[in-house]
Design a protein around this motif. Structure first.
Motif, PDB file in Angstrom:
ATOM      1  N   SER A 199     -71.676 -88.458 -79.594  1.00 33.25           N
ATOM      2  CA  SER A 199     -70.735 -88.896 -80.706  1.00 33.25           C
ATOM      3  C   SER A 199     -71.027 -90.181 -81.256  1.00 33.25           C
ATOM      4  O   SER A 199     -71.488 -90.930 -80.440  1.00 33.25           O
ATOM      5  N   SER A 200     -70.944 -90.471 -82.536  1.00 32.76           N
ATOM      6  CA  SER A 200     -71.284 -91.584 -83.180  1.00 32.76           C
ATOM      7  C   SER A 200     -69.867 -92.045 -83.811  1.00 32.76           C
ATOM      8  O   SER A 200     -69.326 -91.309 -84.544  1.00 32.76           O
ATOM      9  N   LEU A 201     -69.249 -93.233 -83.279  1.00 32.48           N
ATOM     10  CA  LEU A 201     -67.931 -93.611 -83.618  1.00 32.48           C
ATOM     11  C   LEU A 201     -67.753 -95.061 -84.092  1.00 32.48           C
ATOM     12  O   LEU A 201     -68.850 -95.816 -83.535  1.00 32.48           O
ATOM     13  N   ALA A 202     -66.980 -95.263 -84.898  1.00 32.65           N
ATOM     14  CA  ALA A 202     -66.771 -96.447 -85.627  1.00 32.65           C
ATOM     15  C   ALA A 202     -65.648 -97.008 -84.645  1.00 32.65           C
ATOM     16  O   ALA A 202     -64.598 -96.338 -84.552  1.00 32.65           O
ATOM     17  N   ARG A 203     -65.692 -98.472 -84.115  1.00 30.13           N
ATOM     18  CA  ARG A 203     -64.814 -98.740 -83.246  1.00 30.13           C
ATOM     19  C   ARG A 203     -64.397-100.072 -83.925  1.00 30.13           C
ATOM     20  O   ARG A 203     -64.946-100.986 -84.032  1.00 30.13           O
ATOM     21  N   LEU A 204     -62.912-100.377 -84.050  1.00 30.76           N
ATOM     22  CA  LEU A 204     -62.231-101.619 -84.289  1.00 30.76           C
ATOM     23  C   LEU A 204     -61.761-102.382 -83.138  1.00 30.76           C
ATOM     24  O   LEU A 204     -60.829-101.482 -82.676  1.00 30.76           O
TER      25      LEU A 204
END
Length: 214
Positions: A199-204
């Motif tokens: 998976s490719s996730l954006a993380r804040l």
């Protein structure tokens, strides 16, 4: 003391866990408790140099513990727990004697046919490495990690995945070493029968730490 706040976003590639409904080797009911003992020799356990002191510095740490391994299947829900609970005994520096706990647990359950939710927690408590505290004191730390993630997996192609994570580190006396970090992640994953899943996730991420003002 002043508070520091850091936030940022980054992309990350991670593996996606296998769904509960898919058979996995070793995924059977079990519960084991095993006594274990470890011994560690340290030639300079106090992390002293010649300018900070002289005399004997070596030490042997003996740590008896119980190791726990739990895996239970309740219908389509999987519950796991594992880790060790023990105590450190030091031959030369008894002031460093301390409980040593390292435990993890998780619950994974399906929501509808393609989706699942996983909650996990980890707890670690032990004596601080004196090289980290930069002072000869008997301090322990408590590290806690909590994570909740959800995804709706597809046999092939893209599917969504979201999650939240929180990590806290607290010190028994020197609060300057305390930190807290929270993270949100959201994105899409892709997989197939032959290639597996990633998976490719954006993380804040948001962090808060105590710092000393000199």
């Amino acid at each position: 003391m002043t508070g520091g706040l850091v936030s940022g976003a980054q992309a990350q590639t991670v593996n996606v866990n296998t769904p509960v409904s898919v058979p996995v080797a070793g995924n059977v009911d079990r519960f084991r408790v095993v006594p274990v003992i470890t011994s560690v020799y340290d030639s300079n356990v106090l992390r002293l140099n010649d300018a900070r002191g002289s005399g004997p510095r070596d030490n042997i740490r003996v740590s008896p513990a119980l190791a726990v391994d739990l895996n239970r299947i309740f219908g389509r829900t999987r519950v796991t727990a594992g880790g060790t609970v023990g105590h450190d005994f030091n031959t030369r520096f008894s002031g460093l004697d301390r409980e040593r706990i390292n435990l993890t647990s998780s619950v994974t359950t399906p929501v509808g046919a393609p989706c699942s939710v996983t909650g996990s927690a980890a707890l670690e408590r032990a004596q601080f490495d004196l090289g980290d505290t930069n002072t000869v004191v008997t301090e322990s730390f408590l590290r806690q990690v909590y994570d909740v993630g959800a995804s709706c997996r597809a046999a092939a192609g893209f599917f969504p995945a979201v999650g939240v994570n929180r990590v806290s580190l607290t010190n028994s006396s020197r609060k300057v070493l305390d930190t807290n970090q929270s993270a949100l992640r959201a994105g899409s994953a892709m997989g197939g029968p032959a290639s597996g899943r990633c998976s490719s996730l954006a993380r804040l991420r948001r962090s808060r730490a105590r710092v000393s003002r000199i």
